[in-house]
Design a protein around this motif. Sequence first.
Motif: not given
Length: 83
Positions: A56-65
């Motif tokens: 999940s983190y690879r598919e939707q990495p965290q953003t600065p927000d």
Amino acid sequence: MTTPVPTRFSDEELDLIDDLVEQGVGDSRSAVIRQGIHHLADLVRRARIGTDIATSYREQPQTPDDNDLAMSNAIAMTEAEPW
């Protein structure tokens, strides 16, 4: 209700099981084996969850927000503590 499952173990495996019984892990060989199955099932479940989280983190990495929101929440929770 339990169902007998005929299983063969090597002498080495039986020694391991017997050692666990002697250490109090289970009251009997059967109890140790049942407990081992539960531990294995939990290990497999946790590994799958870990894989799902990593995917999940690879598919939707965290953003600065996301990072900013997490930091704001951490600060708010810390300030809300009645130190």
